[in-house]
Motif scaffolding. Structure first.
Motif, short mmCIF file in Angstrom:
data_model
loop_
_atom_site.label_atom_id
_atom_site.label_comp_id
_atom_site.label_asym_id
_atom_site.label_seq_id
_atom_site.Cartn_x
_atom_site.Cartn_y
_atom_site.Cartn_z
N PHE A 1 0.84 -1.19 0.00
CA PHE A 1 0.00 0.00 0.00
C PHE A 1 0.88 1.25 0.00
O PHE A 1 1.91 1.31 0.69
N ALA A 2 0.47 2.25 -0.75
CA ALA A 2 1.08 3.57 -0.63
C ALA A 2 0.48 4.24 0.60
O ALA A 2 -0.74 4.33 0.73
N LEU A 3 1.33 4.70 1.51
CA LEU A 3 0.87 5.27 2.77
C LEU A 3 1.12 6.78 2.79
O LEU A 3 2.19 7.24 2.40
N GLY A 4 0.11 7.53 3.26
CA GLY A 4 0.24 8.97 3.34
C GLY A 4 -0.42 9.53 4.58
O GLY A 4 -1.22 8.86 5.24
N ILE A 5 -0.07 10.77 4.90
CA ILE A 5 -0.62 11.46 6.07
C ILE A 5 -1.06 12.86 5.66
O ILE A 5 -0.33 13.58 4.97
N LEU A 6 -2.27 13.22 6.08
CA LEU A 6 -2.78 14.58 5.89
C LEU A 6 -3.28 15.10 7.23
O LEU A 6 -4.16 14.51 7.84
N SER A 7 -2.71 16.22 7.69
CA SER A 7 -3.06 16.79 8.98
C SER A 7 -3.44 18.26 8.82
O SER A 7 -2.99 18.93 7.88
N ALA B 1 -11.32 19.03 0.36
CA ALA B 1 -10.66 17.84 -0.20
C ALA B 1 -9.55 18.17 -1.18
O ALA B 1 -8.98 17.27 -1.80
N THR B 2 -9.20 19.45 -1.30
CA THR B 2 -8.20 19.85 -2.29
C THR B 2 -6.89 19.09 -2.13
O THR B 2 -6.30 18.61 -3.12
N ALA B 3 -6.39 18.98 -0.91
CA ALA B 3 -5.10 18.32 -0.69
C ALA B 3 -5.12 16.88 -1.17
O ALA B 3 -4.19 16.41 -1.83
N ILE B 4 -6.18 16.15 -0.82
CA ILE B 4 -6.26 14.75 -1.24
C ILE B 4 -6.40 14.64 -2.75
O ILE B 4 -5.79 13.77 -3.38
N ALA C 1 -13.33 12.83 3.76
CA ALA C 1 -13.50 11.66 2.88
C ALA C 1 -14.77 11.81 2.03
O ALA C 1 -14.75 11.48 0.84
N CYS C 2 -15.85 12.30 2.63
CA CYS C 2 -17.09 12.50 1.88
C CYS C 2 -16.89 13.51 0.75
O CYS C 2 -17.49 13.39 -0.32
N ASN C 3 -16.05 14.51 0.98
CA ASN C 3 -15.84 15.55 -0.01
C ASN C 3 -14.96 15.10 -1.17
O ASN C 3 -14.96 15.74 -2.22
N VAL C 4 -14.20 13.99 -0.99
CA VAL C 4 -13.32 13.56 -2.08
C VAL C 4 -14.11 13.09 -3.31
O VAL C 4 -13.83 13.61 -4.42
N PRO C 5 -15.03 12.12 -3.26
CA PRO C 5 -15.38 11.23 -2.15
C PRO C 5 -14.57 9.93 -2.22
O PRO C 5 -14.26 9.43 -3.30
N CYS C 6 -14.23 9.40 -1.02
CA CYS C 6 -13.53 8.13 -0.93
C CYS C 6 -14.02 7.39 0.31
O CYS C 6 -14.80 7.95 1.09
N SER C 7 -13.55 6.16 0.48
CA SER C 7 -14.00 5.35 1.62
C SER C 7 -13.37 5.87 2.92
O SER C 7 -12.14 5.96 3.02
N PRO C 8 -14.20 6.18 3.95
CA PRO C 8 -13.65 6.60 5.25
C PRO C 8 -13.74 5.48 6.28
O PRO C 8 -14.65 4.66 6.26
N ILE C 9 -12.76 5.45 7.18
CA ILE C 9 -12.83 4.63 8.38
C ILE C 9 -12.48 5.54 9.55
O ILE C 9 -11.49 6.29 9.49
N LEU C 10 -13.28 5.48 10.61
CA LEU C 10 -13.04 6.31 11.80
C LEU C 10 -12.64 5.43 12.97
O LEU C 10 -13.21 4.37 13.18
N VAL C 11 -11.64 5.89 13.74
CA VAL C 11 -11.18 5.15 14.92
C VAL C 11 -11.71 5.81 16.17
O VAL C 11 -11.79 7.04 16.27
N SER C 12 -12.09 4.99 17.15
CA SER C 12 -12.73 5.53 18.36
C SER C 12 -11.74 5.83 19.48
O SER C 12 -12.15 6.31 20.54
N TRP C 13 -10.43 5.54 19.26
CA TRP C 13 -9.46 5.76 20.35
C TRP C 13 -8.88 7.18 20.33
O TRP C 13 -8.03 7.52 21.14
N GLY C 14 -9.35 8.03 19.43
CA GLY C 14 -8.76 9.35 19.29
C GLY C 14 -9.41 10.42 20.12
O GLY C 14 -9.71 10.23 21.30
#
Length: 233
Positions: A110-116, A152-155, A182-195
């Motif tokens: 997988f190509a891995l990336g980070i957007l903050s 969603a411009t950056a993505i 993710a909805c604005n891209v649109p692409c598949s989102p996954i949300l984590v509950s530990w954040g």
């Protein structure tokens, strides 16, 4: 040959990969001390982060019931950022299980990336300090030239640069901002509950997929991949 749905996995950083809470609290505390207040609580910090640190500080000040003019707010923000830049990752750590997951994803191609939404220089420093074992194809924080999430411009720029389509990526985060991105891209989102957001808040988002553990996150990533393969078989 079956084609997997996901070629790239993009992550939010704070609250998703890295627990940065205490370093953010410490920097905010430096700013709030200038007006006679202690650092915000962990719960307050979790509530106000997600849309950039300037907005986070503004939210923390509002929760104190204090009204400041823009010049004074800027003075506090400058103090917070000076503190944070001096100590960006003193107390920040990977969430349990994230290192192993990233190793697996990287090994599987997988190509891995980070957007903050954290300023770009700070984002890159924290990635270097805490996630230096990994080769990300893309790391981007907040830039003056690119609107902040949930825009969603950056993505979309990432997709063009890498030659991917929106169907090729999964975006993983811990907040309503990440879901909306993710909805604005649109692409598949996954949300984590530990954040930094309560699970109930995340589950209230239409069509959200919320996971509680890194093992569940791995299953969700590969489940999405299998689903995509099955649809094209």
């Amino acid at each position: 040959m079956q084609k997997p749905l996901a070629k790239a996995i993009l992550f939010d950083m704070d609250g998703t990969l890295v627990n940065t809470l205490e370093d953010i609290r410490s920097a905010m505390g430096c700013a709030l001390s200038l007006i006679g207040f202690p650092p915000p609580s962990a719960e307050t910090t979790k509530r106000v982060v997600g849309r950039g640190l300037k907005n986070a500080l503004r939210g923390a000040i509002q929760e104190l019931g204090v009204t400041l003019d823009e010049e004074e707010h800027q003075r506090l923000y400058n103090a917070m950022m000076d503190s944070y830049r001096a100590h960006p990752s003193d107390q920040s750590t990977l969430y349990a299980g994230i290192h192993s997951l990233l190793c697996k994803l990287q090994a599987d191609g997988f190509a891995l990336g980070i957007l903050s939404n954290k300023e770009d220089e700070l984002t890159r420093r924290i990635v270097s300090d805490v996630l230096g074992d990994f080769s990300f194809v893309w790391v981007q924080g907040l830039l003056d030239s690119v609107p902040r999430k949930p825009d969603a411009t950056a993505i979309r720029q990432f997709l063009i640069r890498q030659g991917f389509s929106a169907d090729d990526i999964v975006y993983i985060g811990d907040s309503e901002v990440d879901w909306q991105t993710a909805c604005n891209v649109p692409c598949s989102p996954i949300l984590v509950s530990w954040g930094f957001r309560p699970k109930e808040e995340l589950q209230s988002l239409p069509g959200s997929m919320v996971v509680d553990t890194v093992h569940e996150l791995e299953d969700a990533i590969y489940g999405i991949q299998r689903e995509g393969s099955e649809k094209q078989s």
